[in-house]
Scaffold this active site. Sequence first.
Site, mmCIF file in Angstrom:
data_model
loop_
_atom_site.group_PDB
_atom_site.id
_atom_site.type_symbol
_atom_site.label_atom_id
_atom_site.label_comp_id
_atom_site.label_asym_id
_atom_site.label_seq_id
_atom_site.Cartn_x
_atom_site.Cartn_y
_atom_site.Cartn_z
ATOM 1 N N HIS A 39 2.315 -1.755 -5.435
ATOM 2 C CA HIS A 39 0.788 -1.008 -5.347
ATOM 3 C C HIS A 39 -0.012 -1.849 -6.374
ATOM 4 O O HIS A 39 -1.114 -2.454 -5.797
ATOM 5 C CB HIS A 39 0.593 0.458 -5.754
ATOM 6 C CG HIS A 39 1.224 1.079 -4.737
ATOM 7 N ND1 HIS A 39 0.858 2.720 -4.732
ATOM 8 C CD2 HIS A 39 1.916 0.796 -3.692
ATOM 9 C CE1 HIS A 39 1.479 3.081 -3.522
ATOM 10 N NE2 HIS A 39 2.295 2.157 -2.861
ATOM 11 N N SER B 149 2.484 -0.714 1.650
ATOM 12 C CA SER B 149 1.579 -0.320 0.742
ATOM 13 C C SER B 149 0.969 -1.442 -0.066
ATOM 14 O O SER B 149 -0.122 -1.304 -0.468
ATOM 15 C CB SER B 149 2.243 0.735 -0.219
ATOM 16 O OG SER B 149 2.566 1.994 0.497
#
Length: 264
Positions: free
Chosen positions: A203, A155
Amino acid sequence: MRSASVGFQCPACTSSGPSRTYTARDLRARSAPVITQGLVAVNLLMFVLTLVSGGNMARARGDLIVDFGLVGLAIGADGLVGVDAGEWYRLVTGGFLHSGLIHVGFNMYLLWLLGSQLEPALGRLRFGVLYGTALLAGSFGVLLVDPTALTVGASGAVFGLMGAMIVAQRSAGINPWQSGIGGLVVLNVIITFAIPNISIGGHIGGLIGGLVAGWLLIEMPRLLGGLDGRQREVIGTAATAALGVACTVGALWAAGTWANPVFG
Protein backbone atom coordinates in the site's frame (compact mmCIF):
# COMPACT_ATOMS: atom_id res chain seq x y z
CA MET A 1 -15.54 10.67 -2.11
CA ARG A 2 -17.24 13.22 -4.36
CA SER A 3 -16.35 13.10 -8.03
CA ALA A 4 -14.35 16.08 -9.25
CA SER A 5 -12.84 17.08 -12.54
CA VAL A 6 -9.11 16.56 -12.78
CA GLY A 7 -8.62 17.96 -16.26
CA PHE A 8 -5.55 20.08 -16.81
CA GLN A 9 -3.64 21.63 -19.67
CA CYS A 10 -0.76 24.07 -19.65
CA PRO A 11 -0.78 27.17 -21.93
CA ALA A 12 2.09 25.75 -23.99
CA CYS A 13 0.04 22.62 -24.67
CA THR A 14 -2.90 24.59 -26.03
CA SER A 15 -0.72 26.54 -28.41
CA SER A 16 1.38 23.64 -29.67
CA GLY A 17 -0.73 22.74 -32.69
CA PRO A 18 -3.69 23.64 -34.90
CA SER A 19 -7.23 23.38 -33.64
CA ARG A 20 -9.49 20.51 -34.63
CA THR A 21 -13.25 20.14 -34.46
CA TYR A 22 -14.57 17.02 -32.73
CA THR A 23 -18.04 15.54 -33.00
CA ALA A 24 -19.92 14.37 -29.94
CA ARG A 25 -19.10 10.81 -30.95
CA ASP A 26 -15.37 11.66 -31.12
CA LEU A 27 -15.45 13.16 -27.65
CA ARG A 28 -17.25 10.16 -26.16
CA ALA A 29 -14.69 7.83 -27.72
CA ARG A 30 -11.78 9.94 -26.45
CA SER A 31 -13.16 10.09 -22.91
CA ALA A 32 -14.15 6.42 -22.59
CA PRO A 33 -11.88 4.85 -19.92
CA VAL A 34 -11.00 1.84 -22.05
CA ILE A 35 -7.83 0.92 -20.13
CA THR A 36 -9.69 1.14 -16.83
CA GLN A 37 -12.48 -1.06 -18.16
CA GLY A 38 -9.93 -3.57 -19.41
CA LEU A 39 -8.09 -3.66 -16.07
CA VAL A 40 -11.32 -4.24 -14.16
CA ALA A 41 -12.31 -7.01 -16.58
CA VAL A 42 -8.94 -8.78 -16.29
CA ASN A 43 -9.01 -8.63 -12.49
CA LEU A 44 -12.53 -10.04 -12.35
CA LEU A 45 -11.62 -12.78 -14.82
CA MET A 46 -8.60 -13.75 -12.73
CA PHE A 47 -10.79 -13.88 -9.63
CA VAL A 48 -13.16 -16.30 -11.38
CA LEU A 49 -10.20 -18.43 -12.45
CA THR A 50 -8.96 -18.37 -8.85
CA LEU A 51 -12.30 -19.79 -7.70
CA VAL A 52 -12.12 -22.48 -10.38
CA SER A 53 -8.59 -23.43 -9.28
CA GLY A 54 -9.68 -24.24 -5.75
CA GLY A 55 -10.49 -20.92 -4.06
CA ASN A 56 -13.70 -19.73 -2.46
CA MET A 57 -15.62 -16.44 -2.26
CA ALA A 58 -14.66 -15.69 1.34
CA ARG A 59 -10.94 -16.39 1.15
CA ALA A 60 -9.72 -17.45 -2.24
CA ARG A 61 -6.85 -19.89 -2.30
CA GLY A 62 -5.94 -22.43 -4.93
CA ASP A 63 -3.17 -23.17 -7.37
CA LEU A 64 -3.40 -19.86 -9.23
CA ILE A 65 -2.54 -17.78 -6.16
CA VAL A 66 0.26 -20.14 -5.16
CA ASP A 67 1.74 -20.17 -8.67
CA PHE A 68 1.36 -16.47 -9.52
CA GLY A 69 1.04 -14.54 -6.24
CA LEU A 70 3.84 -12.16 -5.24
CA VAL A 71 6.53 -13.59 -2.96
CA GLY A 72 10.24 -12.90 -2.80
CA LEU A 73 11.25 -16.39 -1.72
CA ALA A 74 9.36 -19.27 -0.11
CA ILE A 75 9.50 -23.03 0.15
CA GLY A 76 7.02 -24.62 -2.25
CA ALA A 77 6.04 -28.21 -2.85
CA ASP A 78 8.93 -28.63 -5.28
CA GLY A 79 11.50 -26.47 -3.53
CA LEU A 80 12.13 -22.72 -3.50
CA VAL A 81 9.71 -20.47 -5.36
CA GLY A 82 9.40 -16.71 -5.76
CA VAL A 83 10.96 -13.70 -7.42
CA ASP A 84 14.44 -14.53 -6.15
CA ALA A 85 14.05 -18.04 -7.57
CA GLY A 86 13.70 -16.57 -11.06
CA GLU A 87 9.91 -16.10 -11.09
CA TRP A 88 10.09 -12.36 -11.83
CA TYR A 89 6.62 -12.39 -13.42
CA ARG A 90 5.14 -12.53 -9.93
CA LEU A 91 5.90 -8.79 -9.64
CA VAL A 92 3.05 -8.21 -12.12
CA THR A 93 0.76 -11.22 -11.83
CA GLY A 94 0.35 -10.82 -8.07
CA GLY A 95 -1.35 -7.48 -8.73
CA PHE A 96 -4.16 -9.18 -10.65
CA LEU A 97 -5.08 -11.77 -8.01
CA HIS A 98 -7.29 -11.31 -4.94
CA SER A 99 -7.95 -13.18 -1.72
CA GLY A 100 -11.74 -12.93 -1.65
CA LEU A 101 -14.89 -11.26 -2.92
CA ILE A 102 -14.65 -8.26 -0.58
CA HIS A 103 -10.99 -7.78 -1.51
CA VAL A 104 -11.59 -7.74 -5.26
CA GLY A 105 -14.84 -5.80 -4.96
CA PHE A 106 -13.30 -2.94 -2.98
CA ASN A 107 -10.24 -2.72 -5.22
CA MET A 108 -12.29 -2.75 -8.41
CA TYR A 109 -14.66 -0.09 -7.09
CA LEU A 110 -11.74 2.25 -6.36
CA LEU A 111 -10.03 1.36 -9.65
CA TRP A 112 -13.17 2.30 -11.57
CA LEU A 113 -13.78 5.46 -9.51
CA LEU A 114 -10.25 6.76 -9.93
CA GLY A 115 -9.49 5.41 -13.39
CA SER A 116 -12.64 6.82 -14.97
CA GLN A 117 -11.41 10.30 -14.00
CA LEU A 118 -7.66 9.98 -14.45
CA GLU A 119 -7.66 8.12 -17.76
CA PRO A 120 -9.60 10.74 -19.75
CA ALA A 121 -7.45 13.50 -18.23
CA LEU A 122 -4.09 11.82 -18.89
CA GLY A 123 -4.90 9.86 -22.02
CA ARG A 124 -4.79 6.10 -22.38
CA LEU A 125 -1.05 5.67 -22.85
CA ARG A 126 -0.02 7.85 -19.93
CA PHE A 127 -2.67 6.32 -17.71
CA GLY A 128 -1.47 2.83 -18.60
CA VAL A 129 2.11 3.79 -17.77
CA LEU A 130 0.92 5.31 -14.49
CA TYR A 131 -0.96 2.16 -13.50
CA GLY A 132 1.92 -0.14 -14.40
CA THR A 133 4.42 1.98 -12.50
CA ALA A 134 2.20 2.13 -9.41
CA LEU A 135 1.74 -1.65 -9.51
CA LEU A 136 5.51 -2.21 -9.70
CA ALA A 137 6.11 0.32 -6.91
CA GLY A 138 3.68 -1.63 -4.75
CA SER A 139 5.52 -4.87 -5.54
CA PHE A 140 8.80 -3.19 -4.62
CA GLY A 141 7.28 -2.14 -1.30
CA VAL A 142 6.12 -5.68 -0.57
CA LEU A 143 9.56 -7.15 -1.17
CA LEU A 144 11.19 -4.48 0.97
CA VAL A 145 8.89 -5.08 3.94
CA ASP A 146 7.75 -8.71 3.80
CA PRO A 147 9.40 -10.68 0.97
CA THR A 148 8.65 -14.15 2.37
CA ALA A 149 4.86 -13.72 2.60
CA LEU A 150 2.57 -14.58 -0.31
CA THR A 151 0.85 -11.32 -1.26
CA VAL A 152 -1.91 -10.61 -3.78
CA GLY A 153 -4.13 -7.73 -4.83
CA ALA A 154 -4.39 -4.60 -6.98
CA SER A 155 -4.22 -2.44 -3.85
CA GLY A 156 -0.69 -1.18 -4.55
CA ALA A 157 -1.72 0.06 -8.00
CA VAL A 158 -4.97 1.53 -6.63
CA PHE A 159 -3.07 3.38 -3.89
CA GLY A 160 -0.85 4.69 -6.68
CA LEU A 161 -3.91 6.05 -8.49
CA MET A 162 -4.97 7.81 -5.28
CA GLY A 163 -1.53 9.41 -5.07
CA ALA A 164 -1.68 10.52 -8.71
CA MET A 165 -5.20 11.89 -8.18
CA ILE A 166 -3.92 14.14 -5.41
CA VAL A 167 -1.24 15.53 -7.75
CA ALA A 168 -3.75 15.98 -10.58
CA GLN A 169 -6.30 17.79 -8.43
CA ARG A 170 -3.72 20.11 -6.91
CA SER A 171 -2.43 20.88 -10.41
CA ALA A 172 -5.99 21.75 -11.47
CA GLY A 173 -6.49 24.04 -8.47
CA ILE A 174 -8.74 21.57 -6.62
CA ASN A 175 -8.29 21.11 -2.88
CA PRO A 176 -7.88 17.32 -2.29
CA TRP A 177 -9.41 17.69 1.16
CA GLN A 178 -12.52 19.29 -0.23
CA SER A 179 -12.86 16.79 -3.08
CA GLY A 180 -12.59 13.88 -0.64
CA ILE A 181 -9.49 12.17 -2.04
CA GLY A 182 -7.32 13.41 0.84
CA GLY A 183 -9.62 11.89 3.43
CA LEU A 184 -9.88 8.67 1.42
CA VAL A 185 -6.09 8.30 1.40
CA VAL A 186 -5.80 8.96 5.14
CA LEU A 187 -8.59 6.49 5.93
CA ASN A 188 -6.98 3.77 3.83
CA VAL A 189 -3.55 4.36 5.35
CA ILE A 190 -5.06 4.03 8.85
CA ILE A 191 -6.78 0.79 7.83
CA THR A 192 -3.49 -0.47 6.38
CA PHE A 193 -1.74 -0.19 9.74
CA ALA A 194 -4.72 -1.03 11.96
CA ILE A 195 -5.96 -4.29 10.44
CA PRO A 196 -3.76 -7.42 10.43
CA ASN A 197 -2.80 -9.24 7.21
CA ILE A 198 -2.89 -6.10 5.06
CA SER A 199 0.24 -5.43 3.02
CA ILE A 200 1.83 -2.31 4.48
CA GLY A 201 4.67 -2.38 1.96
CA GLY A 202 2.33 -2.83 -0.99
CA HIS A 203 0.00 0.00 0.00
CA ILE A 204 2.64 2.54 1.01
CA GLY A 205 4.94 1.60 -1.85
CA GLY A 206 2.12 2.04 -4.34
CA LEU A 207 1.06 5.36 -2.81
CA ILE A 208 4.58 6.79 -2.96
CA GLY A 209 5.04 5.45 -6.49
CA GLY A 210 1.76 7.06 -7.59
CA LEU A 211 2.68 10.42 -6.07
CA VAL A 212 6.06 10.44 -7.84
CA ALA A 213 4.60 9.16 -11.12
CA GLY A 214 1.84 11.76 -10.95
CA TRP A 215 4.41 14.51 -10.51
CA LEU A 216 6.48 13.20 -13.44
CA LEU A 217 3.42 13.05 -15.71
CA ILE A 218 1.69 16.27 -14.67
CA GLU A 219 4.00 18.73 -12.93
CA MET A 220 7.44 18.00 -14.37
CA PRO A 221 6.43 18.78 -18.00
CA ARG A 222 5.54 22.32 -16.92
CA LEU A 223 9.14 22.87 -15.85
CA LEU A 224 10.57 21.95 -19.25
CA GLY A 225 11.08 25.20 -21.09
CA GLY A 226 11.73 25.50 -24.81
CA LEU A 227 9.65 22.44 -25.74
CA ASP A 228 6.16 22.10 -27.12
CA GLY A 229 3.35 20.32 -25.30
CA ARG A 230 3.80 17.01 -27.10
CA GLN A 231 7.51 16.85 -26.36
CA ARG A 232 6.86 17.56 -22.69
CA GLU A 233 4.32 14.77 -22.51
CA VAL A 234 6.74 12.31 -24.11
CA ILE A 235 9.50 13.19 -21.63
CA GLY A 236 7.13 12.89 -18.67
CA THR A 237 5.86 9.53 -19.89
CA ALA A 238 9.39 8.24 -20.48
CA ALA A 239 10.45 9.37 -17.01
CA THR A 240 7.48 7.56 -15.48
CA ALA A 241 8.30 4.38 -17.41
CA ALA A 242 11.89 4.69 -16.16
CA LEU A 243 10.54 4.87 -12.61
CA GLY A 244 8.69 1.62 -13.25
CA VAL A 245 11.91 0.00 -14.47
CA ALA A 246 13.73 1.28 -11.37
CA CYS A 247 11.02 -0.23 -9.14
CA THR A 248 11.44 -3.55 -10.95
CA VAL A 249 15.21 -3.52 -10.45
CA GLY A 250 14.72 -2.53 -6.82
CA ALA A 251 12.22 -5.35 -6.29
CA LEU A 252 14.59 -7.92 -7.75
CA TRP A 253 17.35 -6.63 -5.47
CA ALA A 254 15.10 -6.58 -2.41
CA ALA A 255 13.89 -10.15 -3.00
CA GLY A 256 17.44 -11.43 -2.94
CA THR A 257 18.70 -9.18 -0.17
CA TRP A 258 15.94 -9.69 2.40
CA ALA A 259 14.70 -13.20 1.56
CA ASN A 260 17.96 -15.06 1.03
CA PRO A 261 19.29 -14.66 4.59
CA VAL A 262 16.14 -16.43 5.78
CA PHE A 263 16.52 -19.43 3.48
CA GLY A 264 20.22 -19.31 2.69
